[in-house]
Design a protein around this motif. Structure first.
Motif, PDB file in Angstrom:
ATOM      1  N   ILE A 187       0.877  -1.287   0.195  1.00 14.81           N
ATOM      2  CA  ILE A 187      -0.135   0.037  -0.098  1.00 14.81           C
ATOM      3  C   ILE A 187       0.786   1.217  -0.096  1.00 14.81           C
ATOM      4  O   ILE A 187       0.749   2.157  -0.830  1.00 14.81           O
ATOM      5  N   ALA A 188       1.841   1.461   0.894  1.00 14.20           N
ATOM      6  CA  ALA A 188       2.864   2.596   0.992  1.00 14.20           C
ATOM      7  C   ALA A 188       3.547   2.815  -0.219  1.00 14.20           C
ATOM      8  O   ALA A 188       3.887   4.131  -0.404  1.00 14.20           O
ATOM      9  N   ALA A 189       3.567   1.816  -1.148  1.00 12.45           N
ATOM     10  CA  ALA A 189       4.557   1.930  -2.332  1.00 12.45           C
ATOM     11  C   ALA A 189       3.456   2.986  -3.473  1.00 12.45           C
ATOM     12  O   ALA A 189       3.982   3.458  -4.371  1.00 12.45           O
ATOM     13  N   LYS A 190       2.181   2.760  -2.942  1.00 11.62           N
ATOM     14  CA  LYS A 190       1.244   3.596  -3.875  1.00 11.62           C
ATOM     15  C   LYS A 190       0.863   4.950  -3.252  1.00 11.62           C
ATOM     16  O   LYS A 190       0.351   5.702  -4.010  1.00 11.62           O
ATOM     17  N   THR A 191       0.598   5.035  -2.023  1.00 13.05           N
ATOM     18  CA  THR A 191       0.265   6.045  -1.505  1.00 13.05           C
ATOM     19  C   THR A 191       0.502   6.024   0.135  1.00 13.05           C
ATOM     20  O   THR A 191       0.859   4.912   0.587  1.00 13.05           O
ATOM     21  N   PRO A 192       0.853   7.192   0.757  1.00 12.62           N
ATOM     22  CA  PRO A 192       1.053   7.250   2.212  1.00 12.62           C
ATOM     23  C   PRO A 192       0.175   6.618   3.141  1.00 12.62           C
ATOM     24  O   PRO A 192      -0.995   6.731   2.971  1.00 12.62           O
ATOM     25  N   GLY A 250      13.506  -0.364  11.796  1.00 20.30           N
ATOM     26  CA  GLY A 250      14.073   0.003  10.509  1.00 20.30           C
ATOM     27  C   GLY A 250      13.455  -0.683   9.383  1.00 20.30           C
ATOM     28  O   GLY A 250      13.542  -0.252   8.219  1.00 20.30           O
ATOM     29  N   ALA A 251      13.018  -1.996   9.617  1.00 12.72           N
ATOM     30  CA  ALA A 251      12.495  -2.812   8.525  1.00 12.72           C
ATOM     31  C   ALA A 251      10.824  -2.210   7.898  1.00 12.72           C
ATOM     32  O   ALA A 251      10.765  -2.193   6.796  1.00 12.72           O
ATOM     33  N   ARG A 252      10.243  -1.714   8.879  1.00 10.89           N
ATOM     34  CA  ARG A 252       8.965  -1.171   8.609  1.00 10.89           C
ATOM     35  C   ARG A 252       8.754   0.212   8.237  1.00 10.89           C
ATOM     36  O   ARG A 252       7.876   0.474   7.480  1.00 10.89           O
ATOM     37  N   ALA A 253       9.747   0.903   8.674  1.00 12.47           N
ATOM     38  CA  ALA A 253       9.675   2.498   8.315  1.00 12.47           C
ATOM     39  C   ALA A 253      10.178   2.642   6.910  1.00 12.47           C
ATOM     40  O   ALA A 253      11.410   2.979   6.913  1.00 12.47           O
ATOM     41  N   ARG A 254       9.619   2.265   5.980  1.00 13.66           N
ATOM     42  CA  ARG A 254      10.221   2.502   4.413  1.00 13.66           C
ATOM     43  C   ARG A 254       9.477   3.593   3.957  1.00 13.66           C
ATOM     44  O   ARG A 254       8.406   4.253   4.445  1.00 13.66           O
ATOM     45  N   ASP A 255       9.788   3.934   2.547  1.00 11.79           N
ATOM     46  CA  ASP A 255       9.036   5.093   2.128  1.00 11.79           C
ATOM     47  C   ASP A 255       7.673   5.031   1.937  1.00 11.79           C
ATOM     48  O   ASP A 255       7.010   3.894   1.554  1.00 11.79           O
ATOM     49  N   GLY A 256       7.058   6.060   2.479  1.00 13.93           N
ATOM     50  CA  GLY A 256       5.470   6.145   2.095  1.00 13.93           C
ATOM     51  C   GLY A 256       4.940   5.524   3.543  1.00 13.93           C
ATOM     52  O   GLY A 256       3.746   5.519   3.481  1.00 13.93           O
ATOM     53  N   LEU A 257       5.582   4.596   4.553  1.00 17.46           N
ATOM     54  CA  LEU A 257       5.105   4.212   5.704  1.00 17.46           C
ATOM     55  C   LEU A 257       5.463   4.587   7.000  1.00 17.46           C
ATOM     56  O   LEU A 257       6.617   4.915   7.122  1.00 17.46           O
ATOM     57  N   MET A 258       4.736   5.291   7.567  1.00 17.08           N
ATOM     58  CA  MET A 258       5.054   6.042   8.859  1.00 17.08           C
ATOM     59  C   MET A 258       4.316   5.070   9.742  1.00 17.08           C
ATOM     60  O   MET A 258       3.334   4.591   9.916  1.00 17.08           O
ATOM     61  N   LEU A 259       5.143   4.959  10.989  1.00 23.90           N
ATOM     62  CA  LEU A 259       4.863   4.160  12.128  1.00 23.90           C
ATOM     63  C   LEU A 259       4.235   5.124  13.282  1.00 23.90           C
ATOM     64  O   LEU A 259       4.684   5.967  13.549  1.00 23.90           O
ATOM     65  N   LYS A 317      -6.611  14.265   6.500  1.00 29.39           N
ATOM     66  CA  LYS A 317      -6.191  14.690   5.441  1.00 29.39           C
ATOM     67  C   LYS A 317      -6.466  13.996   4.295  1.00 29.39           C
ATOM     68  O   LYS A 317      -6.041  14.140   2.951  1.00 29.39           O
ATOM     69  N   GLY A 318      -7.064  12.902   4.424  1.00 34.55           N
ATOM     70  CA  GLY A 318      -7.665  12.039   3.348  1.00 34.55           C
ATOM     71  C   GLY A 318      -6.863  10.823   3.424  1.00 34.55           C
ATOM     72  O   GLY A 318      -6.653  10.153   1.916  1.00 34.55           O
ATOM     73  N   GLU A 319      -5.829  10.412   4.184  1.00 33.12           N
ATOM     74  CA  GLU A 319      -4.833   9.469   3.784  1.00 33.12           C
ATOM     75  C   GLU A 319      -5.103   8.251   4.498  1.00 33.12           C
ATOM     76  O   GLU A 319      -6.336   8.251   4.953  1.00 33.12           O
ATOM     77  N   LEU A 320      -4.333   7.267   4.531  1.00 35.16           N
ATOM     78  CA  LEU A 320      -4.678   5.962   4.811  1.00 35.16           C
ATOM     79  C   LEU A 320      -4.093   5.511   6.143  1.00 35.16           C
ATOM     80  O   LEU A 320      -2.756   5.752   6.564  1.00 35.16           O
ATOM     81  N   ILE A 321      -4.838   4.736   6.801  1.00 33.95           N
ATOM     82  CA  ILE A 321      -4.144   4.031   8.179  1.00 33.95           C
ATOM     83  C   ILE A 321      -4.606   2.442   8.306  1.00 33.95           C
ATOM     84  O   ILE A 321      -5.334   1.992   7.246  1.00 33.95           O
ATOM     85  N   GLY A 322      -3.633   1.879   8.717  1.00 33.83           N
ATOM     86  CA  GLY A 322      -3.749   0.410   9.064  1.00 33.83           C
ATOM     87  C   GLY A 322      -3.537  -0.141  10.451  1.00 33.83           C
ATOM     88  O   GLY A 322      -2.821   0.240  11.246  1.00 33.83           O
ATOM     89  N   LEU A 323      -4.590  -1.088  10.668  1.00 34.54           N
ATOM     90  CA  LEU A 323      -4.614  -1.509  12.288  1.00 34.54           C
ATOM     91  C   LEU A 323      -4.603  -3.209  12.090  1.00 34.54           C
ATOM     92  O   LEU A 323      -5.267  -3.606  11.049  1.00 34.54           O
ATOM     93  N   LEU A 324      -4.095  -4.028  13.029  1.00 33.82           N
ATOM     94  CA  LEU A 324      -4.479  -5.421  13.153  1.00 33.82           C
ATOM     95  C   LEU A 324      -5.358  -5.539  14.344  1.00 33.82           C
ATOM     96  O   LEU A 324      -5.074  -5.476  15.242  1.00 33.82           O
ATOM     97  N   PRO A 325      -6.569  -5.801  13.558  1.00 30.06           N
ATOM     98  CA  PRO A 325      -7.889  -5.867  14.653  1.00 30.06           C
ATOM     99  C   PRO A 325      -7.816  -6.995  15.590  1.00 30.06           C
ATOM    100  O   PRO A 325      -8.637  -7.090  16.537  1.00 30.06           O
ATOM    101  N   ASP A 326      -6.973  -8.031  15.282  1.00 28.38           N
ATOM    102  CA  ASP A 326      -7.244  -9.208  16.074  1.00 28.38           C
ATOM    103  C   ASP A 326      -5.812  -8.993  16.991  1.00 28.38           C
ATOM    104  O   ASP A 326      -5.472 -10.375  17.594  1.00 28.38           O
TER     105      ASP A 326
END
Length: 282
Positions: free
Chosen positions: A116-121, A140-149, A166-175
């Motif tokens: 996802i982050a390769a396409k949009t923040p 270090g592995a997760r904080a790549r271009d377009g991906l904010m922790l 801002k109309g951006e995307l977020i992600g969660l692990l609901p389980d």
């Protein structure tokens, strides 16, 4: 040493790592009675006992693919992932309302965020590992271009709300089992599981649509298919009812490829300071 090991393993092709992972899955299963018992119980509770053999191998693949996902060059990692139903996400982006992605521990959940982050923040909720030695590697592995922790605390929640506005995307692990005060007891495959209430709260506060996503692992190390699925349920009622609704959606998603769910995860634990479900209903 761990970083060096992961970087060394990331050199190997994905088919090799998945073959080693299958063997590792069986080794851990045979050597650890607690691991074996939890996996069998969770599979049986969900009605997927016939997937046990495959689930053992897939659990090992989940671990052995991490060096590749985390440490290989992003372009090489992304070449292993194809995308299905991105138009669902694009429509939400065009509406500029933001998106709340819910991704269970299903398939290669680590590659979903990178795709996802390769396409949009994308901003993802992140809980630091308990072992300090793992922190530099994982962050270090997760904080790549377009991906904010976003840390799993109040400041992280504010970061995610800001992204949605801002109309951006977020992600969660609901389980993922939340901490005290961050969840409600809700049904998950026939047993009460402490379930995070944050996704429903954020959807209510912002009106951002929820989209379900997971990355199905293809056989023989051929890569992954990142799939996006519409969340058609209505989040209504109190926090427990909303958590039940989200858990039902997770169950339906897991049923698509049950062997690839991380059944050894201690989904039914009671976090520190939280009353058990029996005390809550007493």
């Amino acid at each position: 040493m761990l970083v060096i090991l992961f970087r060394f393993l990331s050199i190997f092709p994905l088919p090799v790592l998945h073959t080693l992972g299958s063997a590792l899955g069986w080794l851990v299963y045979l050597l650890s009675g607690g691991y074996r018992r939890r996996m069998k119980e969770n599979l049986a509770r969900a009605g997927f006992s016939d997937s046990l053999s495959e689930a053992i191998k897939e659990a090992g693949k989940t671990l052995m693919e991490l060096p590749f996902i985390w440490c290989a060059k992003p372009a090489r990692v992304l070449r292993t992932a194809s995308v299905e139903n991105w138009e669902l996400v694009q429509a939400a982006l065009d509406a500029k309302k933001g998106v709340i992605f819910l991704t269970p521990h299903l398939g290669c959940f680590e590659i979903v965020a990178q795709t996802i982050a390769a396409k949009t923040p994308l901003t993802v909720l992140y809980r630091p590992p308990r072992k300090a030695a793992l922190k530099p590697l994982i962050e270090g592995a997760r904080a790549r271009d377009g991906l904010m922790l976003a840390p799993a605390n109040l400041s992280g929640v504010r970061l995610m709300l800001k992204a949605l506005k801002k109309g951006e995307l977020i992600g969660l692990l609901p389980d993922q089992v939340p901490q005290q005060g961050e969840g409600a007891w809700a049904n998950f495959f026939g047993k009460a599981a402490y379930t995070m209430t944050l996704p429903a709260k954020m959807q209510t506060m912002t009106g951002a649509p929820i989209i379900l996503t997971y990355a199905e692992r293809l056989p023989h190390g051929r890569g992954f298919v990142v799939r996006f699925v519409a969340f058609d349920a209505i989040l209504e009622g109190d926090a427990t009812q909303q958590a039940n609704t989200i858990n039902t959606a997770m169950e339906q998603l897991i049923a698509r490829c049950p062997a690839q769910y991380f059944w050894s995860y201690n989904r039914y634990k009671t976090p520190d300071g939280v009353n058990g479900p029996e005390q809550e209903t007493a």
